[in-house]
Scaffold this active site. Structure first.
Site, PDB file in Angstrom:
ATOM      1  N   GLY A   8       0.846  -1.206   0.000  1.00 40.70           N
ATOM      2  CA  GLY A   8       0.000   0.000   0.000  1.00 40.70           C
ATOM      3  C   GLY A   8       0.876   1.249   0.000  1.00 40.70           C
ATOM      4  O   GLY A   8       0.527   2.275   0.568  1.00 40.70           O
ATOM      5  N   GLY A  11      -0.315   4.940  -1.074  1.00 44.40           N
ATOM      6  CA  GLY A  11      -1.397   5.605  -0.355  1.00 44.40           C
ATOM      7  C   GLY A  11      -0.911   6.747   0.524  1.00 44.40           C
ATOM      8  O   GLY A  11       0.276   7.103   0.539  1.00 44.40           O
ATOM      9  N   GLN A  12      -1.867   7.292   1.286  1.00 45.33           N
ATOM     10  CA  GLN A  12      -1.556   8.470   2.112  1.00 45.33           C
ATOM     11  C   GLN A  12      -0.446   8.163   3.115  1.00 45.33           C
ATOM     12  O   GLN A  12       0.493   8.928   3.270  1.00 45.33           O
ATOM     13  CB  GLN A  12      -2.826   8.941   2.855  1.00 45.33           C
ATOM     14  N   ASP A  52      -0.902  -7.375  -6.239  1.00 44.60           N
ATOM     15  CA  ASP A  52      -2.236  -7.403  -5.631  1.00 44.60           C
ATOM     16  C   ASP A  52      -2.111  -8.254  -4.367  1.00 44.60           C
ATOM     17  O   ASP A  52      -1.842  -9.458  -4.452  1.00 44.60           O
ATOM     18  CB  ASP A  52      -3.244  -8.021  -6.608  1.00 44.60           C
ATOM     19  N   TYR A 142     -16.261  -0.628   7.344  1.00 42.73           N
ATOM     20  CA  TYR A 142     -14.831  -0.378   7.614  1.00 42.73           C
ATOM     21  C   TYR A 142     -14.514  -0.656   9.094  1.00 42.73           C
ATOM     22  O   TYR A 142     -13.569  -1.377   9.416  1.00 42.73           O
ATOM     23  CB  TYR A 142     -14.544   1.074   7.257  1.00 42.73           C
TER      24      TYR A 142
HETATM   25  P1  NAD Z   1      -4.934   4.801   1.119  1.00 39.74           P
HETATM   26  O1  NAD Z   1      -6.253   4.476   0.553  1.00 39.74           O
HETATM   27  O2  NAD Z   1      -4.390   6.174   0.930  1.00 39.74           O
HETATM   28  O3  NAD Z   1      -3.848   3.780   0.559  1.00 39.74           O
HETATM   29  C1  NAD Z   1      -4.089   2.410   0.421  1.00 39.74           C
HETATM   30  C2  NAD Z   1      -3.183   1.897  -0.680  1.00 39.74           C
HETATM   31  O4  NAD Z   1      -3.421   0.495  -0.816  1.00 39.74           O
HETATM   32  C3  NAD Z   1      -3.467   2.534  -2.053  1.00 39.74           C
HETATM   33  O5  NAD Z   1      -2.287   3.046  -2.603  1.00 39.74           O
HETATM   34  C4  NAD Z   1      -4.008   1.387  -2.882  1.00 39.74           C
HETATM   35  O6  NAD Z   1      -3.630   1.433  -4.251  1.00 39.74           O
HETATM   36  C5  NAD Z   1      -3.380   0.181  -2.181  1.00 39.74           C
HETATM   37  N1  NAD Z   1      -4.121  -1.038  -2.440  1.00 39.74           N
HETATM   38  C6  NAD Z   1      -5.469  -1.183  -2.478  1.00 39.74           C
HETATM   39  N2  NAD Z   1      -5.792  -2.438  -2.794  1.00 39.74           N
HETATM   40  C7  NAD Z   1      -4.646  -3.111  -2.954  1.00 39.74           C
HETATM   41  C8  NAD Z   1      -4.318  -4.447  -3.304  1.00 39.74           C
HETATM   42  N3  NAD Z   1      -5.278  -5.339  -3.559  1.00 39.74           N
HETATM   43  N4  NAD Z   1      -3.021  -4.797  -3.365  1.00 39.74           N
HETATM   44  C9  NAD Z   1      -2.041  -3.879  -3.142  1.00 39.74           C
HETATM   45  N5  NAD Z   1      -2.281  -2.600  -2.816  1.00 39.74           N
HETATM   46  C10 NAD Z   1      -3.562  -2.217  -2.727  1.00 39.74           C
HETATM   47  O7  NAD Z   1      -4.962   4.432   2.668  1.00 39.74           O
HETATM   48  P2  NAD Z   1      -4.109   5.070   3.861  1.00 39.74           P
HETATM   49  O8  NAD Z   1      -4.815   6.298   4.322  1.00 39.74           O
HETATM   50  O9  NAD Z   1      -2.676   5.143   3.484  1.00 39.74           O
HETATM   51  O10 NAD Z   1      -4.360   3.968   4.987  1.00 39.74           O
HETATM   52  C11 NAD Z   1      -3.504   2.869   5.153  1.00 39.74           C
HETATM   53  C12 NAD Z   1      -4.036   2.019   6.284  1.00 39.74           C
HETATM   54  O11 NAD Z   1      -4.149   2.810   7.467  1.00 39.74           O
HETATM   55  C13 NAD Z   1      -5.435   1.424   6.046  1.00 39.74           C
HETATM   56  O12 NAD Z   1      -5.519   0.159   6.647  1.00 39.74           O
HETATM   57  C14 NAD Z   1      -6.345   2.372   6.788  1.00 39.74           C
HETATM   58  O13 NAD Z   1      -7.514   1.744   7.209  1.00 39.74           O
HETATM   59  C15 NAD Z   1      -5.478   2.742   7.974  1.00 39.74           C
HETATM   60  N6  NAD Z   1      -5.888   4.017   8.562  1.00 39.74           N
HETATM   61  C16 NAD Z   1      -5.716   5.187   7.890  1.00 39.74           C
HETATM   62  C17 NAD Z   1      -6.123   6.381   8.453  1.00 39.74           C
HETATM   63  C18 NAD Z   1      -5.955   7.686   7.743  1.00 39.74           C
HETATM   64  O14 NAD Z   1      -6.448   8.719   8.227  1.00 39.74           O
HETATM   65  N7  NAD Z   1      -5.264   7.718   6.605  1.00 39.74           N
HETATM   66  C19 NAD Z   1      -6.718   6.387   9.728  1.00 39.74           C
HETATM   67  C20 NAD Z   1      -6.925   5.160  10.375  1.00 39.74           C
HETATM   68  C21 NAD Z   1      -6.473   3.985   9.794  1.00 39.74           C
HETATM   69  C1  AKB Z   2     -11.290   7.303   7.666  1.00 36.73           C
HETATM   70  O1  AKB Z   2     -11.805   8.433   7.823  1.00 36.73           O
HETATM   71  O2  AKB Z   2     -11.856   6.336   7.155  1.00 36.73           O
HETATM   72  C2  AKB Z   2      -9.886   7.100   8.191  1.00 36.73           C
HETATM   73  C3  AKB Z   2      -9.930   6.550   9.559  1.00 36.73           C
HETATM   74  C4  AKB Z   2     -10.089   7.445  10.714  1.00 36.73           C
HETATM   75  O3  AKB Z   2      -9.829   5.357   9.731  1.00 36.73           O
HETATM   76  N1  AKB Z   2      -9.188   8.352   8.114  1.00 36.73           N
END
Ligand code: NAD
Ligand code: AKB
Length: 314
Positions: A8, A11-12, A52, A142
């Site tokens: 991943g 992602g962010q 994937d 989620y």
């Molecule tokens: P994001 O959506 O920005 O990034 C997720 C990445 O996973 C993307 O780049 C996507 O292309 C990749 N991805 C999706 N399906 C895939 C697959 N089948 N195989 C390989 N890669 C794949 O998410 P994020 O914000 O970076 O969050 C990462 C983790 O942190 C997640 O589990 C999310 O639930 C958790 N999280 C994030 C936040 C937040 O505010 N960003 C808060 C709480 C929890």
């Molecule tokens: C969302 O809003 O889904 C995420 C989280 C708090 O898990 N940023």
């Protein structure tokens, strides 16, 4: 030498986590992977695998090819996107975790980081200073997937000794990468729109207070919990983690102090209901006690740093 795989990486969180891990442990020891290409700095600074995570055989091959010992599993659908595609969200969020847990049980991985979220909490949870142990009845797909994931992580630890570590992140705010479909995304969009148009239409109502954290704090917490000695990790589900808490109105006031004339309007959509089911603030005393967690950024610090960096970026 430990070798790290970040799944991943586009992602962010992944964009920033890969770069920090590479600077700490050496670019050659951190492999990025995602379905799609990552940011230029990630692609150019070390190995990248197109993968994937649901393809367990390919995942196994990547792990063997790079002699991976530690996996950060970040691939998931977030709250807003998951509500629109619940079956696929369940499949991705759970099967990705099962693939990694099973590879660890089979002895191919030594340590796993898998993030949980404040989304594990629901409308029946106490909203203020939400304790580590409390009512956990999430009302989003989620949140249900995160709650189940926490239980699975703990179960694999207790049953098979798999070294799993997890944090319940609040909403994360950063300037380097775009958020990926969550309810807290407004707190990133607002900075971009403020600099582009000096205005922002928010999809949450003005007094919706949510727990938030600046990305440097979140990245540090992630690496600290992974680096902590195993005996200090007393919770194998997921730790509460707090940075700061604010509402759209409060962040708009802070931005307005730096960008005079900034205007915010409110047009709540389906994400309001999700936000209303989450806590307003989090008690993370257990993380502080067990492995020394300490946040650095408050709303003022986040606002100054975001605007400074985004101005340069634009
Ligand atoms: P994001 O959506 O920005 O990034 C997720 C990445 O996973 C993307 O780049 C996507 O292309 C990749 N991805 C999706 N399906 C895939 C697959 N089948 N195989 C390989 N890669 C794949 O998410 P994020 O914000 O970076 O969050 C990462 C983790 O942190 C997640 O589990 C999310 O639930 C958790 N999280 C994030 C936040 C937040 O505010 N960003 C808060 C709480 C929890
Ligand atoms: C969302 O809003 O889904 C995420 C989280 C708090 O898990 N940023």
């Amino acid at each position: 030498m430990d070798k790290i795989l970040v799944i991943g990486s586009s992602g962010q969180i992944g964009t920033e986590l890969v770069m920090e891990l590479r600077s700490l442990y050496g670019a050659g020891n951190v492999v990025a992977c995602d379905l799609k290409a990552s940011a230029q700095e990630v692609m150019e600074s070390g190995a990248f695998e197109s993968l994937d995570v649901l393809d367990k055989q390919k995942l196994y091959e990547v792990i063997k090819k790079h002699n991976i010992t530690h996996v950060y599993l970040l691939a998931a659908l977030l709250s807003a996107t998951a509500e629109k595609n619940p079956m696929f969200a369940w499949k991705l969020n759970m099967e990705s975790l099962f693939n990694i847990l099973e590879l660890a049980r089979e002895g191919h991985i030594k340590k796993i980081y898998w993030p949980s979220s404040i989304a594990v909490f629901g409308p029946t949870t106490p909203r203020l200073n939400t304790p580590q142990y409390t009512i956990v009845e999430p009302s989003t797909i989620y949140g249900i997937s995160k709650q189940a994931g926490e239980r699975w992580c703990e179960w694999y630890f207790k049953k098979y000794g798999v070294d799993t570590r997890s944090l319940r992140y609040p909403g994360l705010i950063g300037w380097k990468s775009a958020p990926g479909g969550g309810t807290t995304d407004y707190a990133v969009h607002i900075f971009h729109e403020a600099l582009k148009t000096n205005s922002y239409e928010c999809f949450l109502s003005e007094n919706t207070v949510l727990p938030m954290m600046y990305m440097p704090d979140a990245i540090r917490a992630t690496i600290e919990i992974m680096d902590a000695p195993s005996e200090k990790i007393k919770i194998r589900g997921a730790y509460n983690l707090a940075g700061t808490s604010f509402s759209p109105k409060e962040i708009a006031i802070e931005i307005g102090k730096k960008l005079p004339g900034f205007q915010i309007s409110y047009n709540p959509d389906f994400r309001q209901q999700i936000a209303d089911s989450w806590p307003a603030s989090i008690d993370d005393a257990q993380a502080k006690e067990d492995w020394g967690w300490k946040p650095q950024f408050d709303l003022l610090g986040i606002t100054s740093d975001m605007l400074q960096h985004l101005k340069q970026k634009f």
